[in-house]
Design an enzyme around this catalytic site. Sequence first.
Site, PDB file in Angstrom:
ATOM      1  N   HIS A  43      -6.931  -1.948   7.783  1.00 41.68           N
ATOM      2  CA  HIS A  43      -6.094  -1.018   8.551  1.00 41.68           C
ATOM      3  C   HIS A  43      -6.361   0.401   8.054  1.00 41.68           C
ATOM      4  O   HIS A  43      -6.782   0.592   6.917  1.00 41.68           O
ATOM      5  CB  HIS A  43      -4.614  -1.353   8.350  1.00 41.68           C
ATOM      6  CG  HIS A  43      -4.306  -2.807   8.524  1.00 41.68           C
ATOM      7  ND1 HIS A  43      -4.403  -3.720   7.479  1.00 41.68           N
ATOM      8  CD2 HIS A  43      -3.917  -3.509   9.618  1.00 41.68           C
ATOM      9  CE1 HIS A  43      -4.096  -4.919   7.938  1.00 41.68           C
ATOM     10  NE2 HIS A  43      -3.801  -4.832   9.221  1.00 41.68           N
ATOM     11  N   GLU A  83      -1.821  -5.163  -2.094  1.00 37.95           N
ATOM     12  CA  GLU A  83      -1.524  -6.126  -1.021  1.00 37.95           C
ATOM     13  C   GLU A  83      -1.917  -7.573  -1.352  1.00 37.95           C
ATOM     14  O   GLU A  83      -2.167  -8.370  -0.458  1.00 37.95           O
ATOM     15  CB  GLU A  83      -2.162  -5.691   0.304  1.00 37.95           C
ATOM     16  CG  GLU A  83      -1.625  -4.350   0.837  1.00 37.95           C
ATOM     17  CD  GLU A  83      -0.272  -4.417   1.538  1.00 37.95           C
ATOM     18  OE1 GLU A  83       0.242  -5.532   1.765  1.00 37.95           O
ATOM     19  OE2 GLU A  83       0.294  -3.339   1.845  1.00 37.95           O
ATOM     20  N   ASP A  90      -9.973  -1.143   3.562  1.00 39.12           N
ATOM     21  CA  ASP A  90      -8.779  -1.711   4.197  1.00 39.12           C
ATOM     22  C   ASP A  90      -9.110  -2.170   5.612  1.00 39.12           C
ATOM     23  O   ASP A  90      -9.907  -1.532   6.299  1.00 39.12           O
ATOM     24  CB  ASP A  90      -7.704  -0.600   4.261  1.00 39.12           C
ATOM     25  CG  ASP A  90      -6.282  -1.119   4.408  1.00 39.12           C
ATOM     26  OD1 ASP A  90      -6.094  -2.142   5.090  1.00 39.12           O
ATOM     27  OD2 ASP A  90      -5.354  -0.489   3.863  1.00 39.12           O
ATOM     28  N   ASP A  99      -6.867  -7.044   1.926  1.00 37.97           N
ATOM     29  CA  ASP A  99      -7.017  -7.537   3.300  1.00 37.97           C
ATOM     30  C   ASP A  99      -8.285  -7.002   3.971  1.00 37.97           C
ATOM     31  O   ASP A  99      -8.623  -7.402   5.091  1.00 37.97           O
ATOM     32  CB  ASP A  99      -5.763  -7.286   4.151  1.00 37.97           C
ATOM     33  CG  ASP A  99      -5.563  -5.836   4.581  1.00 37.97           C
ATOM     34  OD1 ASP A  99      -6.529  -5.046   4.580  1.00 37.97           O
ATOM     35  OD2 ASP A  99      -4.417  -5.488   4.935  1.00 37.97           O
ATOM     36  N   HIS A 132       3.975   1.015   4.452  1.00 37.71           N
ATOM     37  CA  HIS A 132       2.611   0.786   3.941  1.00 37.71           C
ATOM     38  C   HIS A 132       1.549   1.094   5.004  1.00 37.71           C
ATOM     39  O   HIS A 132       0.386   1.290   4.664  1.00 37.71           O
ATOM     40  CB  HIS A 132       2.432  -0.622   3.359  1.00 37.71           C
ATOM     41  CG  HIS A 132       2.361  -1.740   4.361  1.00 37.71           C
ATOM     42  ND1 HIS A 132       1.859  -2.973   4.033  1.00 37.71           N
ATOM     43  CD2 HIS A 132       2.762  -1.841   5.654  1.00 37.71           C
ATOM     44  CE1 HIS A 132       1.943  -3.777   5.093  1.00 37.71           C
ATOM     45  NE2 HIS A 132       2.493  -3.105   6.081  1.00 37.71           N
ATOM     46  N   HIS A 181       0.798  -1.226   0.000  1.00 41.33           N
ATOM     47  CA  HIS A 181       0.000   0.000   0.000  1.00 41.33           C
ATOM     48  C   HIS A 181       0.833   1.279   0.000  1.00 41.33           C
ATOM     49  O   HIS A 181       0.284   2.377  -0.144  1.00 41.33           O
ATOM     50  CB  HIS A 181      -0.977  -0.010   1.188  1.00 41.33           C
ATOM     51  CG  HIS A 181      -2.355   0.441   0.828  1.00 41.33           C
ATOM     52  ND1 HIS A 181      -3.492   0.048   1.497  1.00 41.33           N
ATOM     53  CD2 HIS A 181      -2.796   1.274  -0.159  1.00 41.33           C
ATOM     54  CE1 HIS A 181      -4.564   0.624   0.948  1.00 41.33           C
ATOM     55  NE2 HIS A 181      -4.165   1.364  -0.052  1.00 41.33           N
ATOM     56  N   ASP A 197      -7.548  -2.427  -0.641  1.00 42.72           N
ATOM     57  CA  ASP A 197      -6.577  -3.363  -0.081  1.00 42.72           C
ATOM     58  C   ASP A 197      -7.317  -4.681   0.123  1.00 42.72           C
ATOM     59  O   ASP A 197      -8.322  -4.732   0.842  1.00 42.72           O
ATOM     60  CB  ASP A 197      -6.065  -2.818   1.258  1.00 42.72           C
ATOM     61  CG  ASP A 197      -4.977  -3.677   1.881  1.00 42.72           C
ATOM     62  OD1 ASP A 197      -5.029  -4.907   1.733  1.00 42.72           O
ATOM     63  OD2 ASP A 197      -4.090  -3.109   2.553  1.00 42.72           O
ATOM     64  N   ASP A 206      -3.895   2.689   7.903  1.00 44.51           N
ATOM     65  CA  ASP A 206      -2.640   3.164   7.282  1.00 44.51           C
ATOM     66  C   ASP A 206      -2.386   4.624   7.634  1.00 44.51           C
ATOM     67  O   ASP A 206      -1.940   5.418   6.805  1.00 44.51           O
ATOM     68  CB  ASP A 206      -2.668   2.967   5.756  1.00 44.51           C
ATOM     69  CG  ASP A 206      -2.761   1.492   5.379  1.00 44.51           C
ATOM     70  OD1 ASP A 206      -2.475   0.646   6.236  1.00 44.51           O
ATOM     71  OD2 ASP A 206      -3.127   1.192   4.230  1.00 44.51           O
TER      72      ASP A 206
END
Length: 302
Positions: free
Chosen positions: A130, A274, A128, A231, A145, A101, A229, A132
């Site tokens: 997360h 990712e 995402d 994830d 990232h 990312h 992303d 970030d």
Amino acid sequence: MGNHRDIALISVSIDLGAGRRGVDMGPSALRIAGISREIEAMGHSVTELGTLTAGGLETTEAGESELRFLDEVAHVAEGTHALVGQSLDRGCTPLVLGGDHSLSIGSVAAVADHYRPQEASIGVIWVDAHADMNRPHTSPSGNIHGMSLAVLLGHGEPRLTRGRASVRAENTSVLGARSLDAGEKRLIRELGVRVFTMSEIDERGVAPCMDEALERANAGTAGFHLSFDLDALDPRIAPGVGTPVRGGLTYREGHLVCEKASRSGTLVSLELVELNPVLDDRNQTAQLGVGLVASALGATIL
């Protein structure tokens, strides 16, 4: 099938922004899963704009522990910025395949810079697990990232922010978050970025959350960038990701996010990041990624 678009495909093979190896092979896995073929079958045209490849972990200087591989990450971000800028200048929709990312530091800034001379700004929807939004002093790992959205909001390492924000907090949303660090929570509150956590999505449903994210992204902007992303998805359906976190979006929720992005009519650029083929099972995460991109570019069930 949605309106015809000229898609500029950009591959960014980098895993130096991440803690675990393998996401640099993401773009290849998406090609093996037939991404160009799928987009062309929808009636869009695809131009290969180029592949950026970061130096290998073994041969690249890690640098400071707070900002691991800063030199190379900054270099790849600059290259990504140039290619995304080129594609927009040609009237194409940039589709960036990652890669970790950290590449967004280049891609999103390029889209913002493209619209800046028209005195227009852009929104961002960051799908995402997360946020970030770490900064060098709050990051537990020093992996860049995990800092990219903070950088795009103008916070963090000056070599990466280049002294200005690419996007405004009021036009920025994170969707699907379920793993946030203490320093990120502070910055989220301070800046007023809207974070739709998985528990809010569980409670309200993904559709109203995405509608709200779109409203923010489009409020007084020229359109928005979708940064997806993989994830964000539950690892049971998307095992091949850089940093898997249990309890993510379902297959249909992921598609609905992309379908709504397409239906908004204001999607100006997108990226899929990712993807880690090393951890994948028979390329299923890459195949899922191809389907999500198709949805974001106008594929519908009926």
